[in-house]
Motif scaffolding. Structure first.
Motif, short mmCIF file in Angstrom:
data_model
loop_
_atom_site.label_atom_id
_atom_site.label_comp_id
_atom_site.label_asym_id
_atom_site.label_seq_id
_atom_site.Cartn_x
_atom_site.Cartn_y
_atom_site.Cartn_z
N ARG A 1 0.82 -1.20 0.00
CA ARG A 1 0.00 0.00 0.00
C ARG A 1 0.86 1.26 0.00
O ARG A 1 0.57 2.22 -0.71
CB ARG A 1 -0.95 0.01 1.20
N ARG A 2 1.91 1.27 0.80
CA ARG A 2 2.78 2.45 0.82
C ARG A 2 3.42 2.66 -0.55
O ARG A 2 3.59 3.80 -1.00
CB ARG A 2 3.86 2.29 1.89
N SER A 3 3.80 1.58 -1.21
CA SER A 3 4.39 1.69 -2.53
C SER A 3 3.39 2.26 -3.54
O SER A 3 3.73 3.11 -4.37
CB SER A 3 4.89 0.32 -3.01
N HIS A 4 2.14 1.80 -3.46
CA HIS A 4 1.09 2.30 -4.35
C HIS A 4 0.84 3.78 -4.09
O HIS A 4 0.76 4.58 -5.04
CB HIS A 4 -0.19 1.48 -4.12
N GLU A 5 0.73 4.16 -2.82
CA GLU A 5 0.52 5.57 -2.49
C GLU A 5 1.66 6.44 -3.03
O GLU A 5 1.43 7.51 -3.60
CB GLU A 5 0.41 5.74 -0.98
N ARG A 6 2.88 5.97 -2.85
CA ARG A 6 4.04 6.73 -3.33
C ARG A 6 3.98 6.90 -4.85
O ARG A 6 4.25 7.98 -5.38
CB ARG A 6 5.32 6.02 -2.91
N ALA A 7 3.60 5.84 -5.56
CA ALA A 7 3.50 5.91 -7.02
C ALA A 7 2.43 6.91 -7.45
O ALA A 7 2.61 7.65 -8.43
CB ALA A 7 3.20 4.53 -7.58
N LEU A 8 1.32 6.96 -6.73
CA LEU A 8 0.26 7.92 -7.05
C LEU A 8 0.75 9.35 -6.88
O LEU A 8 0.51 10.21 -7.74
CB LEU A 8 -0.96 7.67 -6.15
N ARG A 9 1.43 9.61 -5.79
CA ARG A 9 1.92 10.98 -5.55
C ARG A 9 2.99 11.39 -6.56
O ARG A 9 3.08 12.56 -6.93
CB ARG A 9 2.45 11.09 -4.12
N GLU A 10 3.77 10.42 -7.01
CA GLU A 10 4.83 10.74 -7.98
C GLU A 10 4.29 10.93 -9.39
O GLU A 10 4.88 11.65 -10.19
CB GLU A 10 5.87 9.61 -7.97
N SER A 11 3.15 10.31 -9.71
CA SER A 11 2.65 10.37 -11.09
C SER A 11 1.54 11.38 -11.31
O SER A 11 1.21 11.71 -12.44
CB SER A 11 2.15 8.98 -11.53
N VAL A 12 0.94 11.89 -10.22
CA VAL A 12 -0.15 12.85 -10.34
C VAL A 12 0.16 14.06 -9.47
O VAL A 12 0.33 13.93 -8.25
CB VAL A 12 -1.51 12.24 -9.90
N ALA A 13 0.22 15.24 -10.10
CA ALA A 13 0.51 16.48 -9.36
C ALA A 13 -0.79 17.19 -9.03
O ALA A 13 -1.49 17.69 -9.93
CB ALA A 13 1.42 17.38 -10.19
N ILE A 14 -1.15 17.22 -7.77
CA ILE A 14 -2.33 17.96 -7.30
C ILE A 14 -1.81 19.24 -6.66
O ILE A 14 -1.25 19.23 -5.57
CB ILE A 14 -3.14 17.13 -6.29
N THR A 15 -1.99 20.33 -7.38
CA THR A 15 -1.35 21.59 -6.97
C THR A 15 -2.30 22.54 -6.24
O THR A 15 -1.84 23.52 -5.64
CB THR A 15 -0.77 22.32 -8.20
#
Length: 446
Positions: A151-165
């Motif tokens: 789960r932590r790996s999935h969350e990290r991948a989401l934050r790295e691939s999608v920029a919510i500014t």
């Protein structure tokens, strides 16, 4: 044995510990040496997961157990652990009495039809290759096998691939399922997150698992009554994601597909969609000089097409969304993050939806015990009457005004009819022409 989304059905009838044991045996016999195993929150999950693991290890494969996690989390873990395959014990959006098994390739994509058939043939013939006492496989926890939990790996991948500014307020309805990674990723990105039905419970007491408009009325009311910018809702295993705009309106799947497709596609790109997708998507893509490419109904077919060159995105109106440059599986948490970023950039989900045209659509079903024969006869009749006919999945006939689809139900004794056009009269005309073809086919069959 396998449908369009793996094995699925009532526990104790279609899905048993014996079946899970044999699927595990078959996977190892077919050559998988390391298999990632995960499950959703259903009460039958531990039993089936243990049986599956026993079958894997009995035939010499190692099982890497990621525990109770979202289906896309488990699928991503297959590639991350260099495993040969993955299995999620889940019935996805089905009700609590059901469960199932969904199989994933080393890349994290759903098994293609040919490989499913190979596994089914091994199970049917019981041609298992059992390991000797010194070659039995081992079960390992995922954290012991990798650099952190799935789960932590999935969350990290989401934050790295999608920029919510932008600062966005999001209501996340988890439906008592296993999609907590969505709330975690949005919170880590700086969003104000309110959760509903966040307690994992495979009985789905908060609402039925499937994220439909009827099932998500409470979430719609919460979004409308708060300052939320949008709501996102998942099914039990979080491979699906649907949305609610800031006014509390449930966003139709075709509208959401059109928004995602238009956002992802560039001129010359194609977007993979099933044959029952609205004209809305094709028209939205035409506006950016992109096009649809049709697949049979089922996210596995969409995913296979999305993996081809020139396909920027794939999606189903039921809520399965695939970004092939990020992950080859339907990923509800990724879809939630992408949509949140889009709303942050554009300002209003309601405005985006209202900007899309609405096309009249007609749907009905004809009950019959001869659905395959009737659909086959409709194919011949339609070929005589229409210039543009596809038999990719059922019969889809297109005209300048719109289209209709005649398709046999995969689970019930029904022939389904869908017709859509850009105005009411054309939609009615196409529907009546499709119904006439079915009546003629039924008369010929009798």
């Amino acid at each position: 044995m396998f449908g369009t989304s793996g094995v699925r059905g009532p526990v104790g009838e279609a899905v048993t510990a014996g079946l899970a044991l044999d699927v595990g045996r078959a996977l190892a016999t077919d050559g998988a040496e390391t298999v990632v195993v995960g499950r959703d929150a259903r009460d039958s999950g531990p039993m089936l997961s243990r049986a599956l693991t026993a079958g894997l290890t009995e035939c010499g494969a190692d099982a890497v157990d990621v525990g109770v996690e979202a289906t896309p989390t488990v699928a991503r873990a297959v590639a991350r652990t260099d495993a040969d395959a993955g299995v999620v014990v889940t019935a996805s959006h089905n009700p609590a009495p059901d469960n199932g098994l969904k199989l994933w390739t080393a890349s994290g994509r759903a098994f293609e039809e040919e490989r499913n058939e190979r596994i089914a043939a091994i199970v049917a013939s019981e041609s298992f290759e059992f390991a000797g006492h010194d070659a039995i496989g081992k079960r390992r926890d995922a954290e012991a096998a990798t650099d952190g939990d799935a789960r932590r790996s999935h969350e990290r991948a989401l934050r790295e691939s999608v920029a919510i500014t932008e600062e966005i307020s999001v209501v996340v309805d988890l439906g008592n399922g296993v999609g907590r990674v969505t709330a975690d990723a949005l919170h880590a990105a700086g969003c104000d997150v309110e959760t509903l039905n966040a307690q994992r419970d495979g009985r789905f007491p908060g609402r039925p698992s499937e994220p439909t408009a009827a099932n998500c009325e409470t979430a719609c009311e919460v979004v409308a009554a708060t300052d939320a910018d949008l709501g996102v809702v998942h099914d039990g295993d979080a491979d699906r994601m649907m949305a609610i705009d800031e006014r509390g309106r449930f966003v139709a799947g075709d509208a959401l597909l059109a928004l995602f497709a238009r956002h992802e596609a560039e001129p010359g790109d194609r977007v993979a969609v099933p044959v029952d997708t609205s004209l809305l998507v094709a028209d939205a893509l035409a506006a950016v000089d992109a096009a649809v490419t049709y697949t049979p109904v089922g996210d596995a077919y969409v995913a296979a097409e999305a993996a081809k060159p020139g396909v920027a995105f794939g999606g189903e109106p039921s809520g399965a969304w695939i970004w092939p440059d990020r992950t080859p599986c339907p990923d509800g948490p990724l879809a939630a993050c992408v949509l949140t970023a889009l709303v942050g950039a554009e300002g209003s989900l309601a405005a985006l939806v209202d900007d899309l045209p609405e096309y009249p659509i007609r749907r009905d079903s004809v009950r019959t015990d001869s659905k395959r024969a009737i659909v086959n006869r409709v194919a011949a009749l339609a070929d005589e009457a229409f210039d543009d006919v596809s038999t990719l999945d059922g019969i889809r006939a297109e005209t300048d005004a719109g289209w209709f689809l005649v398709r046999a139900s995969g689970t019930e004794p029904l022939v389904r009819i869908t017709a859509e056009a850009r105005d009411e009269d054309d939609a009615t005309d196409l529907f009546e022409r499709a119904r006439d073809l079915i009546d003629r086919a039924a008369a010929d069959h009798d």
